[in-house]
Design a protein around this motif. Structure first.
Motif, PDB file in Angstrom:
ATOM      1  N   VAL A  62       0.847  -1.185   0.000  1.00 32.84           N
ATOM      2  CA  VAL A  62       0.000   0.000   0.000  1.00 32.84           C
ATOM      3  C   VAL A  62       0.884   1.237   0.000  1.00 32.84           C
ATOM      4  O   VAL A  62       2.092   1.163   0.229  1.00 32.84           O
ATOM      5  CB  VAL A  62      -0.948   0.021   1.221  1.00 32.84           C
ATOM      6  CG1 VAL A  62      -1.883  -1.177   1.218  1.00 32.84           C
ATOM      7  CG2 VAL A  62      -0.156   0.080   2.526  1.00 32.84           C
ATOM      8  N   LYS A  63       0.259   2.400  -0.227  1.00 29.75           N
ATOM      9  CA  LYS A  63       0.949   3.685  -0.167  1.00 29.75           C
ATOM     10  C   LYS A  63       0.309   4.544   0.913  1.00 29.75           C
ATOM     11  O   LYS A  63      -0.878   4.397   1.222  1.00 29.75           O
ATOM     12  CB  LYS A  63       0.864   4.411  -1.519  1.00 29.75           C
ATOM     13  CG  LYS A  63       1.520   3.678  -2.684  1.00 29.75           C
ATOM     14  CD  LYS A  63       1.396   4.510  -3.957  1.00 29.75           C
ATOM     15  CE  LYS A  63       2.101   3.842  -5.132  1.00 29.75           C
ATOM     16  NZ  LYS A  63       1.397   2.627  -5.583  1.00 29.75           N
ATOM     17  N   SER A  64       1.089   5.441   1.486  1.00 32.64           N
ATOM     18  CA  SER A  64       0.512   6.378   2.435  1.00 32.64           C
ATOM     19  C   SER A  64      -0.526   7.230   1.714  1.00 32.64           C
ATOM     20  O   SER A  64      -0.383   7.544   0.531  1.00 32.64           O
ATOM     21  CB  SER A  64       1.600   7.259   3.055  1.00 32.64           C
ATOM     22  OG  SER A  64       2.300   7.972   2.051  1.00 32.64           O
ATOM     23  N   GLY A  65      -1.585   7.569   2.437  1.00 30.58           N
ATOM     24  CA  GLY A  65      -2.689   8.313   1.833  1.00 30.58           C
ATOM     25  C   GLY A  65      -3.722   7.416   1.181  1.00 30.58           C
ATOM     26  O   GLY A  65      -4.704   7.921   0.624  1.00 30.58           O
ATOM     27  N   GLU A  66      -3.551   6.110   1.253  1.00 31.70           N
ATOM     28  CA  GLU A  66      -4.481   5.176   0.628  1.00 31.70           C
ATOM     29  C   GLU A  66      -5.365   4.486   1.655  1.00 31.70           C
ATOM     30  O   GLU A  66      -4.996   4.319   2.811  1.00 31.70           O
ATOM     31  CB  GLU A  66      -3.718   4.076  -0.135  1.00 31.70           C
ATOM     32  CG  GLU A  66      -3.119   4.522  -1.441  1.00 31.70           C
ATOM     33  CD  GLU A  66      -2.556   3.339  -2.220  1.00 31.70           C
ATOM     34  OE1 GLU A  66      -2.235   3.550  -3.397  1.00 31.70           O
ATOM     35  OE2 GLU A  66      -2.438   2.234  -1.664  1.00 31.70           O
ATOM     36  N   TRP A  67      -6.514   4.062   1.180  1.00 35.14           N
ATOM     37  CA  TRP A  67      -7.379   3.141   1.918  1.00 35.14           C
ATOM     38  C   TRP A  67      -7.085   1.723   1.461  1.00 35.14           C
ATOM     39  O   TRP A  67      -6.889   1.458   0.273  1.00 35.14           O
ATOM     40  CB  TRP A  67      -8.850   3.436   1.644  1.00 35.14           C
ATOM     41  CG  TRP A  67      -9.378   4.669   2.313  1.00 35.14           C
ATOM     42  CD1 TRP A  67      -9.349   5.942   1.842  1.00 35.14           C
ATOM     43  CD2 TRP A  67     -10.047   4.729   3.576  1.00 35.14           C
ATOM     44  NE1 TRP A  67      -9.936   6.805   2.729  1.00 35.14           N
ATOM     45  CE2 TRP A  67     -10.386   6.080   3.801  1.00 35.14           C
ATOM     46  CE3 TRP A  67     -10.388   3.778   4.535  1.00 35.14           C
ATOM     47  CZ2 TRP A  67     -11.050   6.501   4.946  1.00 35.14           C
ATOM     48  CZ3 TRP A  67     -11.053   4.189   5.675  1.00 35.14           C
ATOM     49  CH2 TRP A  67     -11.378   5.549   5.879  1.00 35.14           C
ATOM     50  N   LEU A  68      -7.059   0.821   2.401  1.00 36.11           N
ATOM     51  CA  LEU A  68      -7.033  -0.610   2.108  1.00 36.11           C
ATOM     52  C   LEU A  68      -8.387  -1.185   2.487  1.00 36.11           C
ATOM     53  O   LEU A  68      -8.804  -1.116   3.646  1.00 36.11           O
ATOM     54  CB  LEU A  68      -5.925  -1.303   2.913  1.00 36.11           C
ATOM     55  CG  LEU A  68      -5.920  -2.842   2.891  1.00 36.11           C
ATOM     56  CD1 LEU A  68      -5.732  -3.374   1.470  1.00 36.11           C
ATOM     57  CD2 LEU A  68      -4.856  -3.395   3.833  1.00 36.11           C
ATOM     58  N   TYR A  69      -9.104  -1.702   1.491  1.00 33.03           N
ATOM     59  CA  TYR A  69     -10.387  -2.374   1.715  1.00 33.03           C
ATOM     60  C   TYR A  69     -10.151  -3.865   1.536  1.00 33.03           C
ATOM     61  O   TYR A  69      -9.949  -4.342   0.416  1.00 33.03           O
ATOM     62  CB  TYR A  69     -11.443  -1.875   0.732  1.00 33.03           C
ATOM     63  CG  TYR A  69     -11.697  -0.390   0.822  1.00 33.03           C
ATOM     64  CD1 TYR A  69     -12.091   0.195   2.017  1.00 33.03           C
ATOM     65  CD2 TYR A  69     -11.541   0.432  -0.293  1.00 33.03           C
ATOM     66  CE1 TYR A  69     -12.318   1.555   2.110  1.00 33.03           C
ATOM     67  CE2 TYR A  69     -11.782   1.795  -0.217  1.00 33.03           C
ATOM     68  CZ  TYR A  69     -12.162   2.356   0.991  1.00 33.03           C
ATOM     69  OH  TYR A  69     -12.389   3.701   1.078  1.00 33.03           O
ATOM     70  N   LEU A  70     -10.164  -4.594   2.627  1.00 32.16           N
ATOM     71  CA  LEU A  70      -9.825  -6.012   2.588  1.00 32.16           C
ATOM     72  C   LEU A  70     -11.042  -6.829   2.999  1.00 32.16           C
ATOM     73  O   LEU A  70     -11.492  -6.758   4.149  1.00 32.16           O
ATOM     74  CB  LEU A  70      -8.636  -6.292   3.507  1.00 32.16           C
ATOM     75  CG  LEU A  70      -7.950  -7.653   3.360  1.00 32.16           C
ATOM     76  CD1 LEU A  70      -6.506  -7.587   3.850  1.00 32.16           C
ATOM     77  CD2 LEU A  70      -8.682  -8.750   4.102  1.00 32.16           C
ATOM     78  N   ASN A  71     -11.557  -7.572   2.064  1.00 33.99           N
ATOM     79  CA  ASN A  71     -12.704  -8.448   2.320  1.00 33.99           C
ATOM     80  C   ASN A  71     -12.170  -9.801   2.787  1.00 33.99           C
ATOM     81  O   ASN A  71     -11.636 -10.584   1.997  1.00 33.99           O
ATOM     82  CB  ASN A  71     -13.529  -8.622   1.048  1.00 33.99           C
ATOM     83  CG  ASN A  71     -14.061  -7.301   0.538  1.00 33.99           C
ATOM     84  OD1 ASN A  71     -14.693  -6.556   1.269  1.00 33.99           O
ATOM     85  ND2 ASN A  71     -13.777  -6.984  -0.717  1.00 33.99           N
ATOM     86  N   PHE A  72     -12.294 -10.049   4.076  1.00 40.58           N
ATOM     87  CA  PHE A  72     -11.748 -11.260   4.679  1.00 40.58           C
ATOM     88  C   PHE A  72     -12.840 -12.312   4.781  1.00 40.58           C
ATOM     89  O   PHE A  72     -13.897 -12.075   5.364  1.00 40.58           O
ATOM     90  CB  PHE A  72     -11.182 -10.954   6.062  1.00 40.58           C
ATOM     91  CG  PHE A  72     -10.706 -12.174   6.811  1.00 40.58           C
ATOM     92  CD1 PHE A  72      -9.671 -12.950   6.305  1.00 40.58           C
ATOM     93  CD2 PHE A  72     -11.281 -12.533   8.017  1.00 40.58           C
ATOM     94  CE1 PHE A  72      -9.225 -14.070   6.992  1.00 40.58           C
ATOM     95  CE2 PHE A  72     -10.846 -13.636   8.720  1.00 40.58           C
ATOM     96  CZ  PHE A  72      -9.816 -14.414   8.200  1.00 40.58           C
ATOM     97  N   GLN A  73     -12.569 -13.473   4.211  1.00 34.99           N
ATOM     98  CA  GLN A  73     -13.531 -14.579   4.194  1.00 34.99           C
ATOM     99  C   GLN A  73     -12.956 -15.765   4.945  1.00 34.99           C
ATOM    100  O   GLN A  73     -11.856 -16.235   4.626  1.00 34.99           O
ATOM    101  CB  GLN A  73     -13.844 -14.998   2.753  1.00 34.99           C
ATOM    102  CG  GLN A  73     -14.731 -16.228   2.619  1.00 34.99           C
ATOM    103  CD  GLN A  73     -16.192 -15.957   2.935  1.00 34.99           C
ATOM    104  OE1 GLN A  73     -16.668 -14.845   2.698  1.00 34.99           O
ATOM    105  NE2 GLN A  73     -16.887 -16.947   3.458  1.00 34.99           N
TER     106      GLN A  73
END
Length: 631
Positions: A98-109
């Motif tokens: 990832v980069k700073s200033g980013e959102w990480l959207y992680l769909n955990f199953q």
């Protein structure tokens, strides 16, 4: 290539076409693992391979990916049978960048199947098929929908994590692993873990670092004796099956899932080793390259994802704590083979080839480089703690300050913006790990030997520490950016799973308050007047409770499930209220209106996949140091 990884690394391309059915179908059931032929103990898994990578392509300001926890088999010469739980279908799981200033959207199953008859008692090895995720090391919120480790994702359920990495977040090496209380040892000890990297921007690091070949070294511990004689009898787990090959010790390590691999290098060329000791037991890694001492340079660059002030710090011994990381710059001038050891002996071998038809580069590493120091990495050596914020944290007898783990009880209370001081005792045998806020070493109460003193220096920042020469150590940090839960625990997960885990609590307007060192005590979560939510335009509505794709499991303890509901009713989503320029007064309901472009992704997908994320221009390094969420 496995279909799950093909779907993961190729999603940005596959979006132009219809995804193959294999990308969306439920993973096939794994049959009982087949016995492999015995291999000699001197065998190697061959040339070191780098984990698959999930990375944003820069078209929007978020990284969207799916990651599953699933049953699977792992192939290594170290084992004749290896059935375990895997992140994204591989060991280790895919590396997330990832980069700073980013959102990480992680769909955990959670794609495990619930085994009948397993243990469901609190503060024991239990709930082997129940899980969640912890983002180990980055400076992010410890509240839902981000790094809330009280969350429970049972078999068949999924949860959408939304994690914001602020503009001022420094580049560094971190990792992701399950953190469900009671099953952490079983899952992390079985190999369920991935490397997490926050990228450096041009100019953030010295030229030789920026131009070096990157080598990820995820070192994972496997211990058949502990699993067979301690974990299985209490948890009643039947999924994990590990039979070592003849001559392989019952306690062995794999590097990127490989036994005693070989790493290729070129004489005179720098490599940046990103070492993650993704362990759950034992003491420090004690990494060293004795056969290369005369011909190779090894300079410490960063610890726990935080650049040191005195790079290059030449060391020949790296006592990386359990759960800790070290970035090491390595260059060998003489061709040859050099063995890298850890506390148990040979770990891997570096094969150095001659320079490629050119003069050997002997340019010394950059000295005096000024790394960015944002507000959460402030030098606190001359700063007094806020009144009342100097507390003792004592780890002993599977408890912290006499308290066994309870998700509703907090160890110490902190006001947002306070300078916090902790005198932590027990760290010679209990690797202390702190979520959300890294801490600065302030004072040792003991004598460190020369090797340990060179690695652990007053003024350095860490999020994990084991110091044999100073069982008691004083630390400080500023609780300035994130209100809510700050989990602290022993990272020998065999200890934290049975009770040596707690949390501090940060809230604006609170006065500091400490639990006594020995007599127990603890505090409950204070009510909040307002719920703050994500202001960065989540792609989908934030999941505040795991979503079941089938009938809800009833295995999890009533108390733990009740804890989830209570925290939701009080401060459901205190985290992620910030964008790079948000202030302390910002508030909204969760998942507020859009301020950035969005895309969609199913939250019930299994395996690993990624879609686009932002690479929009970042602030200059000077502004990176001065920006703050709340200060």
């Amino acid at each position: 290539m496995k279909p799950s990884l093909l779907c993961a690394i190729g999603l940005s391309t596959l979006l132009l076409f219809n995804l193959p059915e294999s990308c969306t179908a439920k993973p096939a059931k794994h049959n009982k693992p087949k016995k492999k032929k015995n291999k000699p103990s001197s065998a190697t898994d061959g040339k070191l391979k780098q984990p698959e990578t999930l990375v944003s392509n820069g078209s929007s300001r978020n990284l969207e990916l799916n990651l599953s926890l699933e049953k699977g088999d792992h192939d290594t010469v170290a084992a004749t049978t290896f059935q375990t739980r895997l992140l994204g279908g591989s060991l280790p799981g895919p590396t997330v960048r990832v980069k700073s200033g980013e959102w990480l959207y992680l769909n955990f199953q959670n794609d495990l199947e619930e085994q009948p008859g397993t243990n469901t008692n609190e503060n024991e090895f239990a709930f082997p098929d129940s899980s969640n995720l912890h983002f180990h090391g980055p400076h992010i919120s410890g509240e839902r929908p981000a790094d809330d480790t009280t969350l429970i994702v049972d078999p068949g359920e999924s949860f959408r994590y939304e994690v914001f990495f602020p503009e001022f977040h420094v580049g560094g090496t971190y990792w992701i692993h399950p953190h469900r209380h009671g099953s952490g040892t079983i899952q992390v000890g079985g190999g369920a873990a991935s490397v997490l990297i926050v990228e450096d921007e041009p100019g953030d690091v010295p030229p030789e670092v920026e131009n070096a070949e990157e080598v990820i070294l995820m070192v994972q511990l496997f211990d058949t004796d502990t699993f067979d004689n301690k974990l299985r009898p209490q948890s009643l787990d039947q999924l994990f099956i590990l039979e070592t090959a003849p001559g392989v010790a019952e306690d062995f390590r794999l590097v990127n899932g490989m036994y005693r691999p070989t790493l290729d290098a070129v004489a005179g060329e720098w490599q940046r080793w990103r070492v993650v000791f993704g362990a759950w037991n034992r003491d420090s890694l004690d990494l060293q390259m004795p056969t290369g001492a005369e011909n190779c340079e090894m300079n410490l660059l960063a610890k726990d994802g935080i650049y040191i002030d005195d790079y290059p710090r030449p060391l020949d011994f790296y006592p990386i704590p359990t759960g800790g990381r070290a970035d090491i710059m390595v260059r060998c001038d003489v061709p040859g083979s050099y063995v890298v050891n850890d506390y148990g002996g040979e770990l891997f071998t570096v094969n150095v080839a001659p320079a490629r038809g050119r003069r050997l580069d002997v340019t010394p590493p950059t000295e005096g480089f000024k790394f960015a120091k944002p507000n959460y990495l402030t030098d606190l050596l001359s700063t007094r703690p806020t009144t009342g914020c100097s507390c003792d944290t004592y780890m002993d007898s599977d408890q912290i300050n006499g308290l066994s783990y309870d998700p509703d009880i907090f160890l110490h209370m902190i006001g947002l913006g306070n300078v916090v001081e902790r005198t932590v005792t027990g760290i010679s045998s209990h690797p202390y790990h702190q979520h959300v806020y890294p801490f600065q070493l302030q004072e040792f109460f003991g004598t460190l030997d020369a090797k340990e003193a060179a690695y652990f220096q007053i003024g350095d920042y860490h999020d994990s520490m084991t110091i044999l020469g100073s069982d008691t150590t004083k630390i400080k940090y500023v609780a300035g950016n994130y209100p809510g839960r700050v989990t602290v625990h022993c990272h020998k997960i065999t200890h934290s799973d049975v009770g040596m885990l707690s949390a501090e609590f940060v809230q604006d307007g609170l006065s500091c308050n400490c639990s006594p060192k020995f007599e127990g005590g603890g505090f409950t979560r204070p009510p909040t007047s307002e719920v703050t939510g994500a202001t960065g335009a989540p792609v989908l509505e934030a999941t505040q409770q795991p979503v079941s794709s089938s009938t809800k499991s009833t295995k999890s303890s009533k108390k733990f499930k009740a804890s989830k509901s209570e925290s939701e009713s009080e401060s459901e989503s205190e985290s992620e209220s910030e964008s790079a320029s948000a202030s302390a007064s910002s508030s909204s309901s969760s998942s507020s209106s859009s301020s950035s472009s969005s895309s969609s992704s199913s939250s019930s997908s299994s395996s690993s996949s990624s879609s686009s994320s932002s690479s929009s221009s970042k602030s200059e390094k000077s502004s990176k140091s001065s920006k703050s969420l709340f200060l």
